[in-house]
Design a protein around this motif. Structure first.
Motif, PDB file in Angstrom:
ATOM      1  N   ARG A   1       0.823  -1.213   0.000  1.00  0.00           N
ATOM      2  CA  ARG A   1       0.000   0.000   0.000  1.00  0.00           C
ATOM      3  C   ARG A   1       0.863   1.272   0.000  1.00  0.00           C
ATOM      4  NH1 ARG A   1      -4.903  -1.898   0.210  1.00  0.00           N
ATOM      5  NH2 ARG A   1      -5.475  -3.674   1.511  1.00  0.00           N
ATOM      6  N   GLY A   2       1.909   1.245  -0.814  1.00  0.00           N
ATOM      7  CA  GLY A   2       2.752   2.426  -0.973  1.00  0.00           C
ATOM      8  C   GLY A   2       3.829   2.596   0.076  1.00  0.00           C
ATOM      9  N   ARG A   3       3.947   1.643   1.001  1.00  0.00           N
ATOM     10  CA  ARG A   3       4.977   1.716   2.026  1.00  0.00           C
ATOM     11  C   ARG A   3       5.935   0.531   1.869  1.00  0.00           C
ATOM     12  NH1 ARG A   3       0.270   3.102   5.734  1.00  0.00           N
ATOM     13  NH2 ARG A   3       0.502   5.324   6.213  1.00  0.00           N
ATOM     14  N   GLY A   4       7.220   0.782   2.069  1.00  0.00           N
ATOM     15  CA  GLY A   4       8.185  -0.297   2.014  1.00  0.00           C
ATOM     16  C   GLY A   4       7.972  -1.282   3.149  1.00  0.00           C
ATOM     17  N   MET A   5       8.234  -2.558   2.875  1.00  0.00           N
ATOM     18  CA  MET A   5       8.058  -3.598   3.889  1.00  0.00           C
ATOM     19  C   MET A   5       9.120  -4.671   3.728  1.00  0.00           C
ATOM     20  SD  MET A   5       7.226  -6.507   2.066  1.00  0.00           S
ATOM     21  CE  MET A   5       6.643  -7.551   3.404  1.00  0.00           C
ATOM     22  N   CYS A   6       9.304  -5.452   4.770  1.00  0.00           N
ATOM     23  CA  CYS A   6      10.058  -6.693   4.659  1.00  0.00           C
ATOM     24  C   CYS A   6       9.589  -7.636   5.750  1.00  0.00           C
ATOM     25  CB  CYS A   6      11.563  -6.463   4.708  1.00  0.00           C
ATOM     26  SG  CYS A   6      12.241  -6.167   6.345  1.00  0.00           S
ATOM     27  N   ALA A   7       9.816  -8.912   5.533  1.00  0.00           N
ATOM     28  CA  ALA A   7       9.474  -9.944   6.504  1.00  0.00           C
ATOM     29  C   ALA A   7      10.600 -10.964   6.513  1.00  0.00           C
ATOM     30  CB  ALA A   7       8.147 -10.615   6.143  1.00  0.00           C
ATOM     31  N   PHE A   8      10.988 -11.406   7.697  1.00  0.00           N
ATOM     32  CA  PHE A   8      12.058 -12.392   7.739  1.00  0.00           C
ATOM     33  C   PHE A   8      11.913 -13.326   8.930  1.00  0.00           C
ATOM     34  CE2 PHE A   8      13.615  -8.690   9.979  1.00  0.00           C
ATOM     35  CZ  PHE A   8      14.365  -9.174  11.050  1.00  0.00           C
ATOM     36  N   ASP A   9      12.356 -14.566   8.711  1.00  0.00           N
ATOM     37  CA  ASP A   9      12.427 -15.550   9.780  1.00  0.00           C
ATOM     38  C   ASP A   9      13.679 -15.296  10.614  1.00  0.00           C
ATOM     39  OD1 ASP A   9      10.148 -16.947   8.820  1.00  0.00           O
ATOM     40  OD2 ASP A   9      11.391 -18.036   7.377  1.00  0.00           O
ATOM     41  N   TYR A  10      13.626 -15.736  11.863  1.00  0.00           N
ATOM     42  CA  TYR A  10      14.755 -15.501  12.766  1.00  0.00           C
ATOM     43  C   TYR A  10      14.857 -16.678  13.728  1.00  0.00           C
ATOM     44  CZ  TYR A  10      17.908 -12.739  15.749  1.00  0.00           C
ATOM     45  OH  TYR A  10      18.993 -12.274  16.454  1.00  0.00           O
ATOM     46  N   ARG A  11      16.078 -17.098  13.984  1.00  0.00           N
ATOM     47  CA  ARG A  11      16.341 -18.202  14.909  1.00  0.00           C
ATOM     48  C   ARG A  11      17.271 -17.729  16.021  1.00  0.00           C
ATOM     49  NH1 ARG A  11      13.393 -19.540  11.452  1.00  0.00           N
ATOM     50  NH2 ARG A  11      13.539 -21.197   9.887  1.00  0.00           N
TER      51      ARG A  11
ATOM     52  N   VAL B   1       8.081  -8.634  11.023  1.00  0.00           N
ATOM     53  CA  VAL B   1       7.499  -7.931   9.877  1.00  0.00           C
ATOM     54  C   VAL B   1       7.757  -6.440  10.082  1.00  0.00           C
ATOM     55  CG1 VAL B   1       5.403  -7.438   8.558  1.00  0.00           C
ATOM     56  CG2 VAL B   1       5.729  -9.701   9.589  1.00  0.00           C
ATOM     57  N   VAL B   2       8.236  -5.790   9.035  1.00  0.00           N
ATOM     58  CA  VAL B   2       8.687  -4.404   9.141  1.00  0.00           C
ATOM     59  C   VAL B   2       7.979  -3.556   8.105  1.00  0.00           C
ATOM     60  CG1 VAL B   2      10.685  -2.869   9.070  1.00  0.00           C
ATOM     61  CG2 VAL B   2      10.945  -5.219   9.904  1.00  0.00           C
ATOM     62  N   MET B   3       7.538  -2.372   8.514  1.00  0.00           N
ATOM     63  CA  MET B   3       6.940  -1.402   7.590  1.00  0.00           C
ATOM     64  C   MET B   3       7.662  -0.066   7.750  1.00  0.00           C
ATOM     65  SD  MET B   3       2.946  -0.152   7.261  1.00  0.00           S
ATOM     66  CE  MET B   3       2.481  -1.569   6.254  1.00  0.00           C
ATOM     67  N   ASN B   4       7.996   0.564   6.641  1.00  0.00           N
ATOM     68  CA  ASN B   4       8.701   1.841   6.682  1.00  0.00           C
ATOM     69  C   ASN B   4       7.801   2.962   7.184  1.00  0.00           C
ATOM     70  OD1 ASN B   4      10.976   0.636   5.703  1.00  0.00           O
ATOM     71  ND2 ASN B   4      10.901   1.584   3.683  1.00  0.00           N
ATOM     72  N   LEU B   5       8.395   3.864   7.950  1.00  0.00           N
ATOM     73  CA  LEU B   5       7.733   5.099   8.376  1.00  0.00           C
ATOM     74  C   LEU B   5       8.252   6.256   7.517  1.00  0.00           C
ATOM     75  CD1 LEU B   5       8.049   4.635  12.250  1.00  0.00           C
ATOM     76  CD2 LEU B   5       5.986   4.342  10.870  1.00  0.00           C
ATOM     77  N   PRO B   6       7.469   7.325   7.395  1.00  0.00           N
ATOM     78  CA  PRO B   6       7.922   8.440   6.554  1.00  0.00           C
ATOM     79  C   PRO B   6       9.107   9.210   7.129  1.00  0.00           C
ATOM     80  CG  PRO B   6       5.847   8.976   7.641  1.00  0.00           C
ATOM     81  CD  PRO B   6       6.097   7.523   7.892  1.00  0.00           C
ATOM     82  N   VAL B   7       9.305   9.113   8.446  1.00  0.00           N
ATOM     83  CA  VAL B   7      10.433   9.778   9.108  1.00  0.00           C
ATOM     84  C   VAL B   7      10.991   8.829  10.155  1.00  0.00           C
ATOM     85  CG1 VAL B   7       9.557  12.131   8.758  1.00  0.00           C
ATOM     86  CG2 VAL B   7       8.898  10.848  10.820  1.00  0.00           C
ATOM     87  N   ALA B   8      12.181   9.146  10.641  1.00  0.00           N
ATOM     88  CA  ALA B   8      12.762   8.375  11.745  1.00  0.00           C
ATOM     89  C   ALA B   8      12.287   8.959  13.067  1.00  0.00           C
ATOM     90  CB  ALA B   8      14.282   8.407  11.661  1.00  0.00           C
TER      91      ALA B   8
END
Length: 218
Positions: A78-88, A105-112
């Motif tokens: 929906r117009g925002r950067g994302m990533c998802a990853f497995d972790y052990r 699961v990660v979604m980008n915010l417009p600012v830090a």
């Protein structure tokens, strides 16, 4: 002369090794098939495999403990950067070790933004400060160094919304909104989580982004 008992023992050992090998091959093939299916489902959303992000691995290490990444997919939602990853990661108890499987699961915010973590109340540790909604205080714990900033982010409307989504735990880490859960991720679960996270980002007041945010240079 080899005794019948020794022959039977050798045959039993051979059968046991063969059985373990067969199970290992079968499980490996099933795991590979699941990964291929997940990659195919991710591609339908325009998400593709990428190398693990060292910064996000540091975030995962602080949430859990130092571990190793599994597959990482990245793209847009929906117009925002994302990533998802497995972790052990591994924990030890006496002479035994246990490997834990989780995902982020990660979604980008417009600012830090400054760091803030909202997690379910464990009963052992409470927030350093309480908000005006007692039910919220009894359900969630906030970890943040700036109470004024935390109150601005977790405003009454967001508190009410979180009480309808009590399974969501999240953290603001720089320009990323991070959420997590047990087990390896499925694409269906990631889509559902991103829907909720997208709504959460929309609930962050514009003045918070303006007053507390720092530009993100790409």
């Amino acid at each position: 002369m080899i005794s019948l008992l020794a022959v039977l023992g050798l045959l039993l050992l051979t059968a046991l090794v063969a059985g373990v090998t067969w199970l290992s091959i079968r499980n490996s093939r099933r795991h590979l098939a699941r990964l291929r299916q997940r990659a195919a489902e991710a591609a339908r959303f325009g998400w593709y495999l990428v190398p693990p992000n060292p910064w996000l691995l540091d975030v995962a290490g602080r949430l859990y403990r130092r571990g190793r990444p599994g597959e990482t997919f990245a793209g847009d939602f929906r117009g925002r950067g994302m990533c998802a990853f497995d972790y052990r990661y591994t924990t030890s108890s006496g002479n035994s070790q246990q490997t834990h499987h989780v995902h982020l699961v990660v979604m980008n915010l417009p600012v830090a933004l400054p760091p803030l973590t909202l997690s379910r109340h464990s009963g052992l540790r409470r927030s350093d400060f309480e908000l005006e909604n007692q039910k919220f205080n009894d359900t969630f714990r906030i970890a943040c160094l700036d109470n004024r900033y935390a109150s601005a982010v977790v405003h009454p409307r967001l508190m009410e919304w979180m009480l309808y989504n009590p399974g969501l735990e999240w953290q603001i880490a720089g320009n990323a909104l991070v959420s997590w859960g047990p087990g390896d991720f499925t694409i269906a679960d990631v889509v559902g989580r991103l829907e909720v996270m997208s709504r959460l980002v929309d609930l962050i007041p514009p003045f918070v982004l303006r007053d507390y945010g720092r530009p993100v240079f790409r």
